[in-house]
Design an enzyme around this catalytic site. Structure first.
Site, PDB file in Angstrom:
ATOM      1  N   ASP A 289       4.592   1.388  -4.380  1.00 12.45           N
ATOM      2  CA  ASP A 289       5.220   0.609  -3.584  1.00 12.45           C
ATOM      3  C   ASP A 289       6.299   1.290  -3.229  1.00 12.45           C
ATOM      4  OD1 ASP A 289       3.295  -1.508  -3.784  1.00 12.45           O
ATOM      5  OD2 ASP A 289       4.471  -2.488  -5.301  1.00 12.45           O
TER       6      ASP A 289
ATOM      7  N   ASP B 281       6.853  -5.308  -1.626  1.00 12.74           N
ATOM      8  CA  ASP B 281       6.018  -6.318  -2.390  1.00 12.74           C
ATOM      9  C   ASP B 281       7.038  -7.224  -3.034  1.00 12.74           C
ATOM     10  OD1 ASP B 281       3.870  -5.411  -1.125  1.00 12.74           O
ATOM     11  OD2 ASP B 281       2.837  -4.796  -2.978  1.00 12.74           O
TER      12      ASP B 281
ATOM     13  N   ARG C  17      -0.982  -7.649   5.507  1.00 15.41           N
ATOM     14  CA  ARG C  17      -0.125  -8.033   4.967  1.00 15.41           C
ATOM     15  C   ARG C  17       1.328  -7.963   5.576  1.00 15.41           C
ATOM     16  NH1 ARG C  17      -1.816  -5.325  -1.072  1.00 15.41           N
ATOM     17  NH2 ARG C  17      -4.118  -6.294  -0.955  1.00 15.41           N
TER      18      ARG C  17
END
Length: 323
Positions: free
Chosen positions: A138, A164, A217
């Site tokens: 990430d 995230d 997402r």
């Protein structure tokens, strides 16, 4: 204004003890009368939404960092600290962010590449005006953390997620970021089986972000209820925009969807559908989305820009150098 050089090597935290003290090569000020009464504040503006309480390192000293070693040393410092990143810092491994920190890019020069800026078990963090590129996982990970503001960053090329947020994190605002050149973008809640930690948490506001050709997402949500997704620009999003899944409640409000076939839907993969309410959005050469269930209004006041103005507002204002 005074900025304290942080080009130094420390094996542990920085100590700020006297007005003229030098500790491990760091000269620091403790508030002596010779200095200005008002401390410098690196971050610009204040957060709106669930992360409104985040002040980061405001009130603490300012240090400049230009290497991984310097960044780690600054982040290990106890107490409030404002960290100005003056160049691109290539990380060899994930770096942990501690409580009461602001990490702010200098002009358009500050960046993080190669690995993750990890906000873990921290409270009161601001991440602003940084370019994140090419993380091996990430770009930004937030877990077990509260009162976080992630604002005006440029994020691309992360191997997994761009930003995230998971594991019982709460009270977070993600605003004015330019997200591009990556598939999995923003995950909220990492696993369907984590309800014991996540239920009643994961309150996040996503506003004025530019999802510029990202894949999916944007965000995908588990358990967070309500989650507020408003005034974002979905610009040619490939797979889908927002997914509301297990026990989530998402309000999708005042966004502009351009060339986005699937703006939002219920459920994703093996995750069952949550609730999603959509209102006052614009669909330009885009699908109409799937909604269902009921979602409570956010518990805060906010300013909603007209959705038809979002492309110009967000494309000109999001990302690095626009604060």
């Amino acid at each position: 204004m005074r900025r304290t050089s942080a080009r130094f090597r420390l094996g542990s935290a920085v100590a700020v003890v006297t007005a003229a003290a030098t500790v491990g090569g760091l000269t620091a000020w403790n508030g002596a009368a010779a200095e200005p009464e008002a401390a410098e504040t690196l971050q610009v503006g204040t957060p709106e939404g669930y992360g409104a309480a985040a002040t980061g390192g405001a009130g603490g000293d300012v240090v400049q960092v230009a290497s991984e070693e310097e960044l780690v040393a600054a982040l290990e410092t106890e107490g409030a600290l404002q960290i100005e990143v003056t160049s691109n810092i290539a990380l060899g491994d994930s770096v942990d962010v501690t409580s009461n920190k602001s990490i702010v890019g200098s002009g358009t020069s500050g960046g993080i590449s190669g690995a993750t800026l990890n906000v873990s078990e921290a409270d009161n963090v601001v991440i602003q005006n940084l370019t994140f590129t090419g993380s091996n996982d990430d770009a930004i990970n937030v877990e077990y953390s509260t009162n976080v503001w992630i604002d005006h960053n440029d994020v691309s090329g992360a191997a997994d997620g761009g930003i995230d947020i998971k594991r019982a994190s709460d009270n977070i605002t993600v605003s004015w970021n330019h997200m591009h050149d990556q598939d999995k973008n923003m995950l909220l809640g990492h696993d369907d089986g984590n309800g014991s930690e996540d239920s009643g948490k994961l309150h996040v506001s996503y506003h004025h972000n530019w999802f510029d050709g990202t894949g999916q997402r944007n965000p995908r949500v588990r358990f967070g209820n309500p989650v507020h997704v408003y005034n974002n620009f979905y610009d040619g999003v490939g797979s889908y925009g927002v997914a509301s899944t297990i026990d989530a409640g998402v309000l999708v409000e005042g966004n502009y969807f351009l060339d986005t076939e699937d703006p939002f839907h219920l459920g994703e993969g093996d995750s069952p559908g949550g609730a999603l309410v959509a209102r006052d959005n614009v669909f330009d050469n885009s699908g109409e989305g799937q909604q269902g269930g009921s979602v409570s209004d956010p518990s805060y006041s906010y300013n909603l820009d007209p959705a038809d103005q979002i492309p110009s507002i967000v494309s000109s204002g999001a990302g690095v150098g626009n604060i």
